[in-house]
Scaffold this active site. Sequence first.
Site, PDB file in Angstrom:
ATOM      1  N   HIS A  77       3.140  -5.457   4.533  1.00 34.98           N
ATOM      2  CA  HIS A  77       3.479  -4.044   4.298  1.00 34.98           C
ATOM      3  C   HIS A  77       2.551  -3.435   3.224  1.00 34.98           C
ATOM      4  O   HIS A  77       1.920  -2.400   3.450  1.00 34.98           O
ATOM      5  CB  HIS A  77       4.940  -3.941   3.860  1.00 34.98           C
ATOM      6  CG  HIS A  77       5.396  -2.551   3.552  1.00 34.98           C
ATOM      7  ND1 HIS A  77       6.087  -1.786   4.451  1.00 34.98           N
ATOM      8  CD2 HIS A  77       5.250  -1.780   2.444  1.00 34.98           C
ATOM      9  CE1 HIS A  77       6.342  -0.603   3.916  1.00 34.98           C
ATOM     10  NE2 HIS A  77       5.851  -0.566   2.686  1.00 34.98           N
ATOM     11  N   GLU A  78       2.467  -4.105   2.085  1.00 35.02           N
ATOM     12  CA  GLU A  78       1.636  -3.566   1.002  1.00 35.02           C
ATOM     13  C   GLU A  78       0.155  -3.573   1.408  1.00 35.02           C
ATOM     14  O   GLU A  78      -0.608  -2.679   1.033  1.00 35.02           O
ATOM     15  CB  GLU A  78       1.854  -4.343  -0.299  1.00 35.02           C
ATOM     16  CG  GLU A  78       3.288  -4.293  -0.846  1.00 35.02           C
ATOM     17  CD  GLU A  78       3.860  -2.887  -1.015  1.00 35.02           C
ATOM     18  OE1 GLU A  78       3.084  -1.946  -1.273  1.00 35.02           O
ATOM     19  OE2 GLU A  78       5.097  -2.727  -0.866  1.00 35.02           O
ATOM     20  N   HIS A 115      -0.632  -0.366   3.120  1.00 32.20           N
ATOM     21  CA  HIS A 115      -0.900   0.730   2.170  1.00 32.20           C
ATOM     22  C   HIS A 115      -2.311   0.597   1.601  1.00 32.20           C
ATOM     23  O   HIS A 115      -3.062   1.572   1.519  1.00 32.20           O
ATOM     24  CB  HIS A 115       0.088   0.681   0.998  1.00 32.20           C
ATOM     25  CG  HIS A 115       1.457   1.181   1.327  1.00 32.20           C
ATOM     26  ND1 HIS A 115       1.693   2.441   1.818  1.00 32.20           N
ATOM     27  CD2 HIS A 115       2.675   0.600   1.218  1.00 32.20           C
ATOM     28  CE1 HIS A 115       3.003   2.610   1.993  1.00 32.20           C
ATOM     29  NE2 HIS A 115       3.620   1.497   1.639  1.00 32.20           N
ATOM     30  N   GLU A 135       3.275   5.410   4.723  1.00 34.54           N
ATOM     31  CA  GLU A 135       4.283   4.459   5.177  1.00 34.54           C
ATOM     32  C   GLU A 135       4.104   4.129   6.659  1.00 34.54           C
ATOM     33  O   GLU A 135       4.471   3.043   7.102  1.00 34.54           O
ATOM     34  CB  GLU A 135       5.665   5.068   4.895  1.00 34.54           C
ATOM     35  CG  GLU A 135       6.791   4.096   4.782  1.00 34.54           C
ATOM     36  CD  GLU A 135       6.663   3.053   3.669  1.00 34.54           C
ATOM     37  OE1 GLU A 135       5.843   3.228   2.747  1.00 34.54           O
ATOM     38  OE2 GLU A 135       7.382   2.043   3.749  1.00 34.54           O
TER      39      GLU A 135
HETATM   40 ZN    ZN Z   1       5.670   1.228   1.586  1.00 35.59          ZN
END
Ligand code: ZN
Length: 496
Positions: A260-261, A264, A290
Site C-alpha cells: 500500500h505505502e 503512494h 489512495e
Molecule cells: Zn494510503
Amino acid sequence: MSAIKELREYFAEIMRLGYINALLNWDQEVNMMQYKSLEGRSKQVSLITKLTHQRITSDKVGKMIKEAEKLDLNEIDKAMLRDITREYNLATKLPEKLVTEIAETSILASKDWRDARAKSDFSIFQNILEKTVELQIEKAEKLGTHPDIYSTLIDLYEPGATYHWIANIFNPLRPKLIDFVKKLNSSSDKPDGSIFDKHYDEDKQFEVSHKIIEKLQFDFGSGRQDKVTHPFTTSLAALDVRITTRTTEPFPDCITSTIHEYGHAIYEMGIRKELHDTVLCTGTSMGIHESQSRMWENVVGRSKEFWMYWYPTFQEYFPENLKNVPMEEFHRAINIVQPSFIRVNADEVTYGLHIILRFEIEKALMEGKIQVSELPEIWNSKFEELLGIIPPNDAQGVLQDVHFSGGLFGYFPTYFLGNLYGAQIYAKALKDMPNLPEDYKNGEFSNLLSYLKEKIHQHGAIYRANDLIKRVTGEDLNSEYFLNYIEKKFTPIYRL
Ligand code: ZN
C-alpha cells in the site's frame, strides 16, 4: 524575470520548507516514540509552519499572482498558478496565531491520543480533541471555501469535492455493501483464515516485504523503508520518498500495508522532473493518491496471479506455517471478508463501510450536531448499524485512527474515493492491456507501473482528480466499476 518564473522560484523555497517540516515529522514518528516529551519538536514544527505561512502570505505573492494572471501561460504554468493562488487564498485567510495554534495542538494531541489508545481511555483524549475540533471549525469558517464547514475541510484534501458530491456517491453504496457482506457470509464454504493465527517472525516479514517492493521497482536510490507503529509515506524532496512498515500486526498486514505505502511512494517517485520543486510536485488529490496505493495493495497484491508468483517465496520464508497450505487456500484466506473493528485491517468490501461511518460522524461533529464527549457511544452504535458488531473498547473503536488527533477532518472520505477511482482506472488498464494478470504470474509488474506512470504519476498535480479520471478513463467517477470488481472477485472466492 517574468512573474510566473518568479513565483515558481519563490514557491520552490516554500516547498523546501515543507520538506523540512516533513523530515521533522518523519523523524518524530520513526525515532522519537519513546520520548517523554515532544515539546522541543513541537516548537520546531510550529516555527517552520510559521515561516512557511509568512512566506505564502507575503504581499509580494499577491502582486506576483496579479502580474502572472496577465500572461499567456502554457498548461503547466496555468496549473501552477491555479495551485499557488489556492495556497495563497487559503493562507491569507488564516491568521498566523491560528495556524501556529493548530500545529502545536496537533503535536500535543498526538501524545494524548497515544496515551488514551494505550490505556483504551477516551477521557485522556477528550479535552485536546475538543480543542482540535474547535480549531478546525474556526479554520473552516475563516476559509469559507464552501457554504458548509465540512465541504471546506474536504476540499483541502480532495480539491473540488464537496460533502454532497461524496454523499451522492456513498449513499447508494451503503446498502449495497451491507447486503454484499451478508451475502458472502451466508456462504457454506467460506475461506479459512486460521493460518494467520500462527506466528510469523517479524524480521522475516520485514525482509520479504522489502523484497516485494524491490521487485515492484521501488527506487532505493531515492527513498527508504523503516519500521513504525502506524505505516505512512512522506516525501522529503522530489527524489527522497520514505515509506514505513509495521511488523507487529497479525500476518499478512506487514505485506499488504507495505505494498500500500509503495503505491503512494511510486506515485511521488514518478512525477516528471520538470515539476520538481514546484507546487505541482505532488499527487493531485488524496483520493487519487489512495487509488494508486489501494490498487497495488488489493487489486494487484491480493490477486491470485500475484500469489502464483510470490507464494513459493513465502513458503520458503515460513515453511512451518505454509508448507502444507495450497496456494489457492492462501489466496482465499487473504481475501476473507469479515466485519472487523480496525479500519486499516479491513478487507476490500467492508473497508468502505468504515469510511462511511467516519464520514457521517465527522459531518455531524463539524455541524455541532454531536459533541466530542458523545463520540465513543455514537461510534459504537453506528458501527453496529453498518458492520453488525460493537467494538469491545475505545482502543478498537473511536481511538483507533491518528486522523482526529491530527485535526484531519475531511480526510477520511478520500480513502474510499481511492478505492472507487482505483477500480475504474484498473478496469481501463485491463481493457488496454488484457495480459496484465498473466504478467503477474511471471513476476512482471512493470507493464502496469509504466502505464500508471504515463497516464497518472508523471503529471503530478497538473490535472484535478475529476479531469484526470476523465482523461484516463473517458468518464466521470463511476462507482459501478468498484461494485463489478468486488462481485466478480469475491463471488468465486466464497464459492457462491
Ligand atoms: Zn494510503
